[in-house]
Write a protein that holds these residues in place. Structure first.
Motif, PDB file in Angstrom:
ATOM      1  N   ASP A   1       4.933  49.283 -31.075  1.00  0.00           N
ATOM      2  CA  ASP A   1       5.866  49.164 -29.969  1.00  0.00           C
ATOM      3  C   ASP A   1       6.832  50.337 -29.866  1.00  0.00           C
ATOM      4  OD1 ASP A   1       4.687  46.804 -29.514  1.00  0.00           O
ATOM      5  OD2 ASP A   1       6.398  45.541 -30.043  1.00  0.00           O
TER       6      ASP A   1
ATOM      7  N   ALA B   1       1.872  47.328 -25.771  1.00  0.00           N
ATOM      8  CA  ALA B   1       3.003  47.760 -24.959  1.00  0.00           C
ATOM      9  C   ALA B   1       2.578  48.898 -24.036  1.00  0.00           C
ATOM     10  CB  ALA B   1       4.150  48.196 -25.868  1.00  0.00           C
TER      11      ALA B   1
ATOM     12  N   LEU C   1       7.409  44.546 -22.845  1.00  0.00           N
ATOM     13  CA  LEU C   1       8.223  45.692 -23.247  1.00  0.00           C
ATOM     14  C   LEU C   1       7.820  46.927 -22.454  1.00  0.00           C
ATOM     15  CD1 LEU C   1      10.245  47.051 -25.235  1.00  0.00           C
ATOM     16  CD2 LEU C   1       8.305  47.437 -26.785  1.00  0.00           C
TER      17      LEU C   1
ATOM     18  N   ILE D   1       5.964  51.334 -35.815  1.00  0.00           N
ATOM     19  CA  ILE D   1       5.203  50.189 -35.334  1.00  0.00           C
ATOM     20  C   ILE D   1       4.719  50.517 -33.928  1.00  0.00           C
ATOM     21  CG2 ILE D   1       6.572  48.606 -36.728  1.00  0.00           C
ATOM     22  CD1 ILE D   1       8.023  47.709 -34.261  1.00  0.00           C
TER      23      ILE D   1
ATOM     24  N   ARG E   1       9.982  49.091 -19.526  1.00  0.00           N
ATOM     25  CA  ARG E   1      10.200  50.536 -19.540  1.00  0.00           C
ATOM     26  C   ARG E   1       9.742  51.166 -18.227  1.00  0.00           C
ATOM     27  NH1 ARG E   1       7.815  55.482 -21.918  1.00  0.00           N
ATOM     28  NH2 ARG E   1       6.035  54.342 -22.764  1.00  0.00           N
TER      29      ARG E   1
ATOM     30  N   ALA F   1       6.629  53.342 -29.545  1.00  0.00           N
ATOM     31  CA  ALA F   1       6.343  54.339 -28.514  1.00  0.00           C
ATOM     32  C   ALA F   1       6.743  53.835 -27.132  1.00  0.00           C
ATOM     33  CB  ALA F   1       4.864  54.699 -28.532  1.00  0.00           C
ATOM     34  N   SER F   2       7.032  52.548 -27.031  1.00  0.00           N
ATOM     35  CA  SER F   2       7.397  51.991 -25.727  1.00  0.00           C
ATOM     36  C   SER F   2       8.859  51.593 -25.648  1.00  0.00           C
ATOM     37  CB  SER F   2       6.522  50.774 -25.415  1.00  0.00           C
ATOM     38  OG  SER F   2       5.196  51.177 -25.192  1.00  0.00           O
ATOM     39  N   TYR F   3       9.621  51.917 -26.655  1.00  0.00           N
ATOM     40  CA  TYR F   3      11.049  51.651 -26.567  1.00  0.00           C
ATOM     41  C   TYR F   3      11.643  52.542 -25.481  1.00  0.00           C
ATOM     42  CZ  TYR F   3      10.952  49.069 -31.035  1.00  0.00           C
ATOM     43  OH  TYR F   3      10.706  48.166 -32.041  1.00  0.00           O
TER      44      TYR F   3
ATOM     45  N   GLN G   1       4.843  42.054 -25.897  1.00  0.00           N
ATOM     46  CA  GLN G   1       4.690  43.489 -26.114  1.00  0.00           C
ATOM     47  C   GLN G   1       4.362  44.208 -24.814  1.00  0.00           C
ATOM     48  OE1 GLN G   1       1.864  43.538 -29.507  1.00  0.00           O
ATOM     49  NE2 GLN G   1       3.732  44.014 -30.632  1.00  0.00           N
TER      50      GLN G   1
END
Lengths: 327, 327
Positions: free
Chosen positions: B271, A216, A244, B269, A248, B273-275, A241
């Motif tokens: 990912d 990601a 994602l 997980i 962002r 950190a990319s939410y 991923q």
DNA sequence: GCGCGTCATGTTTGCGTAAACATCGGCAGT
DNA sequence: ACTGCCGATGTTTACGCAAACATGACGCGC
């Protein structure tokens, strides 16, 4: 086994017949033996069995990592189907994705108790170690272009990519940008190839690719670069991923999805439906890939027939809310 | 082996000595034997070896699914460490999470060629099948409260949850809401317990929990309910994937994170950190869990000592951008 | 020079199982 | 009643390896 035989008042051979389910044992005798087994807590020794029978009823799975959704799902399906056929599976992780690492794994594998091997990795990494692949051991390969040398099972990545790109063009986008996976990945290469081919067919210019590493974070970096280009209205990202990260980056740059930019991913991991917005993506059927691996391998093991060639499992475009016609 | 011996002009015993690396073989003889082995493509038969030695150098791993990040990472670490010690690992998937399913897996396991077993699942599912757990087979359990009966290795989930909830309280939130995992999960229960305990200690009211099933989709549903409550300003979600769903629900309801609502996840997980925004969460060290499992199991195998008890691996709060003081 | 220890190597044996073959009792057909 | 056959069970053997023990050569000390 001798103890069981003594307790049941039969010969050890009869015990063996009962424990292997052979016919020709009187029901009364069978019950007596079963009873003795239970009483003594007897369980057959699989080493002796394997030695006698010349087979282990075990499949080796060699791979780099379980960390990707695809790999772990495939392994899970393999394990489930193997279990159904009475096979156990042994995991051989390759610590380092170098030829040395692979070589080590294959050396260990040679001494391992397996009747066949499923290889989940790029075959070019095997090239230098072919000699150590025990000759005569059945092999099935996933995620590779080695269809001329081994039986290969894989998702139809090219078709999935084609569907994704066509979907974006059909929505009216002038062209489609692409974020690839890492160079070494054959999957990535196939997706990129298909993307290029569709654009070529449609007579559209193919913008330069952004390169990621499946993470990601790498998608985010690629996304920032793409977000800066006002002419970029449609992006095909090589996995969910990275998508994602792209979402962002676009969000932070103030570019709305799908109003300003459409995004399509690849894989359809469970989370993709919960991205903001829910991601249009290409679904891969890993369970089916796993099933076909086991089936193909068992065919080789049982019928001693090897058929190099590639079996493709269909992929499906799942349309969600990250794609729309350009404004 | 006999062929190799003949070709090398030695006895089969000498071949055996070479292949097991026993000392007391002349260097010149050793080379000759190695040479003959290579020429004939000899590889030791592990069934015979296991039969003779009475050990398989294999560890069985029994679990429900590889689909969760935690499980697949743990298995990966187990495989890596086992390989380092010369052990292979055999995967025993339990198709159906019922006692019958577990029973079946253990029955298969009993006939399987393993020296020890690592169980990655709720132990209460084992309760009814204890009898079939081959007595004398070393076992280590992950993700369970069976520390009084088996050696257990686990992440310190209670402490992680405590850190998460305290962090939110420290930021000035009046109280913290909680989205749990499914009922059957012991991890979920421990996280919820710790959440409750911290609130109790701080003299804060504990709102009713929302229940999820670990999936992003279930998090989304829980998030919608929470988003509708204006008094909810801080949410501790029992895993990252559900947190993803919560973030989306809050976003759709027009509640900003972290300005209006703070969210903390669990797992860290990749990912997370990319939410949007990057998620504050509790990191679990699955690699360490896997390492300790293997270490504990090998200790039992080699030293024949069993020490029930729980080994906890520390967890760490990773602060990102989804938490802030209430406005 | 003799005996003894040491080291490299050879021989025998058995691990637990199941295939192959042997045996034994009964039953059908003549 | 005798033959022949079949079905249930027992006996022998070998799977490939490596421990345990046996052998034999060599060297060293007296």
């Amino acid at each position: 086994m001798a103890d069981v035989a003594r307790l049941a008042g039969v010969s050890s051979q009869t015990v063996s017949r009962v424990s292997t389910g052979h016919p020709g044992v009187l029901e009364s005798t069978r019950r007596e033996v079963l009873n003795a087994m239970q009483q003594l807590g007897y369980r057959p020794n699989s080493a002796a069995r394997a030695l006698k029978r010349g087979e282990f009823r075990t499949i080796g799975v060699i791979l780099f990592t379980l960390a990707t959704t695809g790999n772990s799902r495939t392994v899970e399906a393999i394990a489930a189907h193997a279990a159904r056929e009475g096979y156990a599976i042994t995991l051989i992780p390759v610590a380092v994705p170098t030829q040395d690492g692979v070589l080590g794994a294959f050396t260990r594998l040679g001494e391992l108790a397996v009747d066949g091997i499923i290889v989940i990795m790029e075959v070019h990494l095997l090239d230098a170690v072919d000699l150590t692949l025990p000759p005569g051991v059945p092999v099935v390969v996933v995620d590779s272009d080695a269809g001329d040398r081994y039986p290969v099972v894989d998702a139809d990545q090219a078709d999935g990519a084609r569907q994704a790109v066509r979907h974006l063009l059909d929505l009216g986008h002038e062209t489609v940008w692409h974020v690839t996976g890492p160079d070494e990945s054959f999957s990535s290469a196939r997706r990129a190839q298909a993307w290029q081919a569709v654009l070529d067919e449609a007579g559209r210019p193919a913008p330069e690719c952004e390169r990621g590493d499946w993470s990601a974070e790498s998608g985010y970096r690629a996304g920032r670069r793409l977000a800066a280009r006002p002419d970029c209205t449609a992006i095909f990202v090589a996995n969910d991923q990275m998508a994602l990260g792209v979402l962002r980056a676009l969000h932070e740059a103030g570019r709305r999805v799908p109003e300003d930019v459409s995004v399509v991913g690849f894989d359809d991991i469970p989370d993709a439906a919960s991205y903001m917005p829910p991601l249009t993506t290409v679904r891969q059927d890993w369970a089916e890939v796993g099933r076909l691996c086991v089936q193909g391998l068992l065919q080789q093991i049982n019928r001693h027939t090897v058929q190099p060639g590639t079996v493709l499992v269909p992929t499906t475009l799942i349309k969600r809310e990250s794609t729309a016609s350009p404004l």
